[in-house]
Design an enzyme around this catalytic site. Structure first.
Site, short mmCIF file in Angstrom:
data_model
loop_
_atom_site.label_atom_id
_atom_site.label_comp_id
_atom_site.label_asym_id
_atom_site.label_seq_id
_atom_site.Cartn_x
_atom_site.Cartn_y
_atom_site.Cartn_z
N GLY A 1 -7.53 -1.19 16.89
CA GLY A 1 -7.56 0.16 16.82
C GLY A 1 -8.50 0.28 18.01
N THR B 1 -8.77 -1.02 11.50
CA THR B 1 -9.18 -0.90 12.59
C THR B 1 -10.20 -1.13 13.91
OG1 THR B 1 -10.01 1.00 10.90
CG2 THR B 1 -11.61 1.32 12.32
N CYS C 1 -2.65 0.22 3.57
CA CYS C 1 -3.09 0.45 4.17
C CYS C 1 -4.47 1.49 2.88
CB CYS C 1 -2.63 1.64 5.72
SG CYS C 1 -1.54 2.51 4.66
N GLU D 1 -12.86 -2.78 4.21
CA GLU D 1 -11.10 -3.52 3.90
C GLU D 1 -11.22 -4.29 3.58
OE1 GLU D 1 -7.94 -2.27 6.33
OE2 GLU D 1 -7.20 -1.56 4.82
N GLU E 1 -2.49 4.87 12.47
CA GLU E 1 -2.61 4.54 11.89
C GLU E 1 -3.70 3.00 11.13
OE1 GLU E 1 -1.69 6.26 9.65
OE2 GLU E 1 -0.41 8.00 10.63
N LYS F 1 6.49 -4.39 19.20
CA LYS F 1 5.70 -5.82 18.96
C LYS F 1 5.37 -6.35 17.72
CE LYS F 1 2.56 -7.93 18.73
NZ LYS F 1 1.94 -8.96 17.45
#
Ligand code: NAD
Length: 490
Positions: A231, A228, A282, A381, A248, A173
């Protein structure tokens, strides 16, 4: 969608517009895959996994196919690079280099899958040495791969190449921002290689499509690249289903400069770390930690270089920095810049939308000083061209600040003192550390995060191990079973 070796229609009618962030032109639409589409693709991938065509393929057969994929990429680098640039606005010349290197990931995993020594014999101390115990490495089955938009085909390779090398099948995906390159890549793979149908499938869609893939009970392993926050959601669902997962995720990597460094190199390393790819990597070196003795000089040089960066059309070879990938990302970066100002940091350069560029996705290269490590621009981030410069007084303070973050993806140190470099390498909590360098990766070098930057590794041998499960096999040559009521665990 690309499923079972061919394009097929989605079961739904909703579509996703794909636009060129430089000027906002919509140049493609793709289906927004439904849960039913995911189910179809997973079923096809399962059938392919169980087929003789793929199930009987030996490592050497898989190596041949992986090399064919690499050759296919090599023959189509320009087209694939253009697709990447049109989707996410990254520099065409960077995308061309990335496509020229991409085949190496497939060649590397083709090579090392033949070296995986299934059959390691273990000298178990049982039955007077009459037990024969050995290990088999077996693929999981169907891999669900979910990828981000910043380097779409590279992130695909980090999952697809080892998954294939280990004998799995894949449903990918891709990001809703960059779905076209994966679809075209799948088409090219099936035009030019002997990969059996159903081994690689692509279902585009928004986050809900990724969630359907994550939750699908017939997916055996999940490989995710993204933020994150998402994730954690993927990990939660994987936890409920007990699906093996690798993640990741994001970073807030420290790029640390000591006074004994070659400052010219160090400042170039900072530029590379935060302004390459418009800061959308990243591993961005978004926290620039500078010793107080050289702080003024480093900031002056960085400010000057940042203000000289040539913005423009990412297809123009003269351009050094293009737009961010889409308007939502621009808004995120803009909000972070405002939060930095509100919390007391100072901008030495940038922070605005440039007046002389088209579209609505450009943001000037930005340098913040007077940053404390507890400010939002030092903790979260940003994923844009925004450097947060933090001053430190000695090595101990530098290490404390470097590790005072939830993330742990990468780190760099600039110094000529190799003892100091070693102390940093040993103490910094990051999956990748560069000494007097920044932003280097290779197919054979493991990459991944400590702490909230991820689980597991991609690339290198570790990247292949993520796609095997281990079976321990015991043969009894002694003929005696022994006491059936006592576990012989000694
Ligand atoms: P994102 O988390 O928003 O999306 C990543 C992917 O997840 C997309 O395909 C998206 O559609 C999908 N998704 C969204 N919601 C989902 C859900 N609930 N369940 C399953 N899938 C879902 O990330 P992004 O904005 O596409 O990418 C930027 C992020 O990726 C940054 O944080 C960056 O650091 C990270 N990244 C990490 C690496 C690495 O190797 N560590 C590499 C590149 C990017």
């Amino acid at each position: 969608m690309f499923v079972d070796g061919r394009f097929r229609a989605s079961s739904g009618d909703d579509r996703i517009d794909v636009s060129f962030p430089y000027d906002g032109t919509v140049w493609a639409t793709v289906p927004d895959g439904t849960a039913a589409d995911v189910d179809t693709a997973v079923g096809v991938a399962r059938a392919a996994f169980e087929s003789d065509a793929w199930g009987d393929a030996k490592p050497s057969d898989r190596r041949v196919i992986l090399n064919q994929i690499a050759d296919t990429i090599d023959a189509n680098t320009r087209e694939l690079a253009e697709l990447e640039t049109l989707q996410n606005g990254k520099l065409l010349r960077e995308m061309e280099q990335q496509m020229e290197a991409l085949g190496e990931w497939y060649r590397y995993y083709g090579r090392i899958c033949e070296e995986v020594e299934s059959g390691r014999t273990i000298p178990v101390d049982k039955k007077d040495g009459q037990m024969f115990n050995y290990v088999r490495h077996e693929p999981y089955g169907v891999v669900g791969a979910i990828t981000a938009w910043n380097s779409p085909l590279l992130l695909t390779a980090w999952k697809f190449a080892p998954a294939l090398a280990a004998g799995n099948t894949v449903v990918q995906k891709p990001s809703e921002e960059t779905p076209v390159s994966a679809l075209r890549f799948a088409e090219l793979v099936y035009e030019h290689t002997d990969l059996p149908p159903g081994v690689y499938n692509v279902v585009p869609g928004y986050g809900h499509t990724g969630a359907a893939l994550t939750a699908h009970p017939d997916v055996d392993k999940l490989a995710f690249t993204g933020s994150t926050a998402v994730g954690r959601e993927v990990a939660k669902t994987a936890g409920e289903n007990l699906t093996k997962v690798s993640l990741e995720l994001g970073g807030k990597s420290p790029n640390v400069i000591f006074p004994d460094a070659d400052l010219n190199d160090a400042v170039n390393g900072v530029m590379k770390g935060i302004f390459a790819a418009t800061g959308q990597t990243c591993m961005a070196g978004s926290r620039v930690l500078v010793h107080e003795d050289v702080h003024e000089e480093v900031v002056a040089r960085l400010t000057e270089k940042a203000s000289d960066i040539k913005l423009g059309d990412p297809r123009d070879p003269e351009t050094e920095m293009g737009p961010v990938a889409f308007r939502g990302q621009w808004e995120t970066v803009h909000e972070y810049v405002q939060s930095g100002l509100a919390e007391g940091a100072t901008i030495t350069v940038g922070g605005e939308m440039p007046a002389d560029q088209p579209g609505e996705c450009f943001i000037q290269p930005t340098v913040f000083v007077d940053v404390e490590n507890d400010m939002t621009v030092a903790r979260e981030e940003i994923f844009g061209p925004v450097a947060s410069v933090i001053s430190f007084e000695d090595e101990a303070a530098a290490l404390d600040i470097a590790n005072d973050t939830e993330f742990g993806l990468a780190a760099a140190i600039w110094t000529r003192d190799m003892d100091r470099a070693n102390r940093f390498v040993e103490t910094v909590q990051a999956g990748t550390v560069w000494v007097n360098e920044y932003r280097l990766i290779a197919p054979n070098s493991p990459f991944g995060g400590y702490k909230a930057s991820g689980l597991g590794r991609e690339n290198g041998r570790e990247g292949l191990e993520e796609y095997y499960q281990t079976k321990s096999v015991w043969y009894n040559h002694a003929g005696e079973v022994g006491d059936p009521f006592v576990l012989d665990a000694e």
